[in-house]
Design an enzyme around this catalytic site. Structure first.
Site, PDB file in Angstrom:
ATOM      1  N   HIS A 163       0.846  -1.193   0.000  1.00 48.02           N
ATOM      2  CA  HIS A 163       0.000   0.000   0.000  1.00 48.02           C
ATOM      3  C   HIS A 163       0.881   1.243   0.000  1.00 48.02           C
ATOM      4  CE1 HIS A 163      -0.225   0.713   4.682  1.00 48.02           C
ATOM      5  NE2 HIS A 163       0.985   0.380   4.301  1.00 48.02           N
ATOM      6  N   CYS A 170       5.894   6.331   4.621  1.00 52.01           N
ATOM      7  CA  CYS A 170       4.780   5.561   4.065  1.00 52.01           C
ATOM      8  C   CYS A 170       4.152   6.225   2.840  1.00 52.01           C
ATOM      9  CB  CYS A 170       3.700   5.350   5.129  1.00 52.01           C
ATOM     10  SG  CYS A 170       4.238   4.333   6.509  1.00 52.01           S
ATOM     11  N   HIS A 201       4.898   0.367  -0.387  1.00 52.10           N
ATOM     12  CA  HIS A 201       5.677  -0.607   0.370  1.00 52.10           C
ATOM     13  C   HIS A 201       4.701  -1.703   0.807  1.00 52.10           C
ATOM     14  CE1 HIS A 201       3.884   2.114   3.282  1.00 52.10           C
ATOM     15  NE2 HIS A 201       3.996   1.142   4.193  1.00 52.10           N
ATOM     16  N   HIS A 239       3.472  -5.198   3.645  1.00 51.91           N
ATOM     17  CA  HIS A 239       3.451  -5.803   4.981  1.00 51.91           C
ATOM     18  C   HIS A 239       2.900  -7.223   4.899  1.00 51.91           C
ATOM     19  CE1 HIS A 239       4.044  -1.855   6.863  1.00 51.91           C
ATOM     20  NE2 HIS A 239       3.092  -1.390   6.072  1.00 51.91           N
ATOM     21  N   ASP A 293      -5.101 -10.489  -0.298  1.00 49.45           N
ATOM     22  CA  ASP A 293      -3.805 -11.170  -0.346  1.00 49.45           C
ATOM     23  C   ASP A 293      -3.094 -10.936  -1.673  1.00 49.45           C
ATOM     24  OD1 ASP A 293      -1.815 -12.775   0.837  1.00 49.45           O
ATOM     25  OD2 ASP A 293      -2.529 -14.523  -0.278  1.00 49.45           O
ATOM     26  N   HIS A 294      -1.814 -10.558  -1.573  1.00 56.04           N
ATOM     27  CA  HIS A 294      -0.966 -10.303  -2.739  1.00 56.04           C
ATOM     28  C   HIS A 294      -1.582  -9.256  -3.672  1.00 56.04           C
ATOM     29  CE1 HIS A 294       1.074 -13.833  -1.198  1.00 56.04           C
ATOM     30  NE2 HIS A 294       2.098 -13.544  -1.995  1.00 56.04           N
ATOM     31  N   GLU A 334      -0.157  -4.302  11.489  1.00 56.29           N
ATOM     32  CA  GLU A 334       0.639  -3.926  10.331  1.00 56.29           C
ATOM     33  C   GLU A 334       2.088  -4.366  10.533  1.00 56.29           C
ATOM     34  OE1 GLU A 334       0.127   0.013   8.186  1.00 56.29           O
ATOM     35  OE2 GLU A 334       2.084   0.315   9.141  1.00 56.29           O
TER      36      GLU A 334
END
Length: 422
Positions: free
Chosen positions: A280, A299, A305, A307, A345-346, A392
């Site tokens: 994100h 951020c 980036h 997580h 996811d991904h 996070e």
């Protein structure tokens, strides 16, 4: 719905339990090895929880600012210190885990909208303080191993492989509530509490086959929910005799599944955990890069980036007297997978989740979005979505409480102060 954000910090310190008015023999008798000179040390882990509404930037507060404030007001002063001498507060009341948490609250309350201060002395002992005068919670953890089987004659489809005889290394957390003694700093003799938990709960259950060795479970299905209720019933009276109240029993069947039974409750809380990996970028597209960097720091970097997000979903309900469950676990896991994990996811959240094309994907906004996705399908299972907690990172997490009237943590936020300028 309101949000609680959590910031993790840590410090190393030593302390000694020693009252000047007592002789050495009396101190040793009262405090045991904790009274020995020159004291003992711990790697303390501290969680500061803050509550409130989300602001225009998708945050309760900027956790980077919170980090620096905690460091300035607390951890820089306590790290590598001898606690008995570092703050004058510990001259009057000993630096027990529960009392340290209370004093940290007092140090931060004028700066932050505190909901909870949680302090771990180590992985088997920690305290929670929520601004309630001298009242605090203390938790000890332990474990036992046991076998069981979940009622294949009732509904084998509902229980799946759990109808086979199998076992778990159960992790047990016992939380008691009481008033901090103004001199010793304790709410209870920890060693006495450990003995009660060992004698009344761990020893009878350890290395047993619950269905056959524990008479209670001859007719009651030994689900995690029912075992936590049973342990609550075993411990309530003997813990009360120690001068404190049993507040909560939390029983982990695994690191992905646990149940909470809270004092005087007619309902139980059941939590499952999972994770997803996503990228994100924290940026409001209507603002300049410079302004976004000012608000979100690193951020806001243009390419984003990522997580490994860790997700906990807690539901609330009554234990079904036949099945021993508050919700169909298989159905709950499927809902979480279909509505939360698979869509996220991904992904690059800003681009792949339409909602976040115009909404900044902070942890708070993501958790709120997931709670809105899950609430209705979970209700159709006959339970209520109580809380969504999203990590996070190990240092930063947030919680969305979906039943406000039940959210004691949120209701503790009164006259919220504004974060002080650093």
């Amino acid at each position: 719905m309101k949000c609680v954000i959590n910031r993790r910090a840590q410090f190393c310190a030593s302390h000694r339990y020693w009252l000047q008015q007592l002789s050495e023999a009396e101190n040793i008798e009262k405090f045991g090895a904790r009274a020995k000179f020159p004291g003992q040390g711990h790697n303390y882990v501290l969680f500061i929880s803050l509550g409130g509404e989300l602001n225009e930037y998708g945050m309760v507060l900027n956790l980077s600012d919170v980090k620096h404030l905690i460091k300035r007001e607390v951890t820089n002063q306590l790290d590598l210190s001898y606690l008995n001498d570092v703050w004058a507060d510990f001259e009057e009341t000993l630096p027990t885990t529960e009392n340290i948490a209370r004093i940290i609250w007092q140090r931060l309350a004028s700066h932050l909208p505190l909901v909870r201060v949680q302090l771990f002395e180590h992985s088997q002992l920690w305290a929670d303080y929520m601004g309630e005068g001298m009242e605090a919670d203390l938790t000890i953890s332990t474990h036992f191993s046991a076998g069981h089987r979940l009622a294949p004659n009732i509904n084998p489809e509902k229980y799946g492989k759990c109808t086979r005889t199998h076992g778990h290394n159960y992790h047990l957390e016992i939380t008691v509530k009481g008033k901090i003694d103004p001199r010793t700093g304790m709410i209870v003799d920890v060693d006495a509490l450990k003995r009660v938990v060992e004698d009344y709960a761990v020893e009878p259950l350890d290395h047993s086959y619950l269905n056959k060795d524990i008479p209670y479970f001859a007719e009651i299905v030994p689900t995690t929910e029912n075992i936590s209720l049973y342990i609550n019933n075993l411990l309530t009276s003997p813990i009360q005799k120690l001068g404190v109240e049993l507040y909560k029993v939390r029983l982990f069947e695994s690191h992905e599944l646990w149940a909470d039974y809270t004092r005087n409750g007619t309902e139980t809380y059941f939590t499952v955990s999972t994770y997803f990996s996503a990228a994100h970028r924290l940026a409001d597209l209507s603002l300049s890069q410079e302004k976004n960097t000012e608000i979100y720091g690193k951020c806001a970097r243009p390419h984003g980036h990522g997580h490994n997000y860790y997700l906990e979903v807690t539901v609330k309900g009554q234990i079904d007297p036949t099945t021993g469950m508050i919700v169909d676990l298989g159905a709950l896991n499927q809902i979480i997978k279909d509505y939360a994990v698979e869509p996220f996811d991904h992904t690059f959240i800003n681009e792949d989740i339409p909602y976040f094309a115009k909404v900044v994907p902070t942890s708070e906004n993501i958790a709120l979005y997931i709670s809105n996705l899950l609430q209705s399908p979970i209700q159709k299972l006959g339970a209520q979505l109580y809380k969504v907690k999203l990590f996070e990172s190990p240092n930063n997490s947030c919680e969305i409480y979906c039943i406000e009237s039940e959210s004691n943590l949120i209701s503790a936020v009164v006259n919220q102060p504004v974060l002080a300028q650093l």
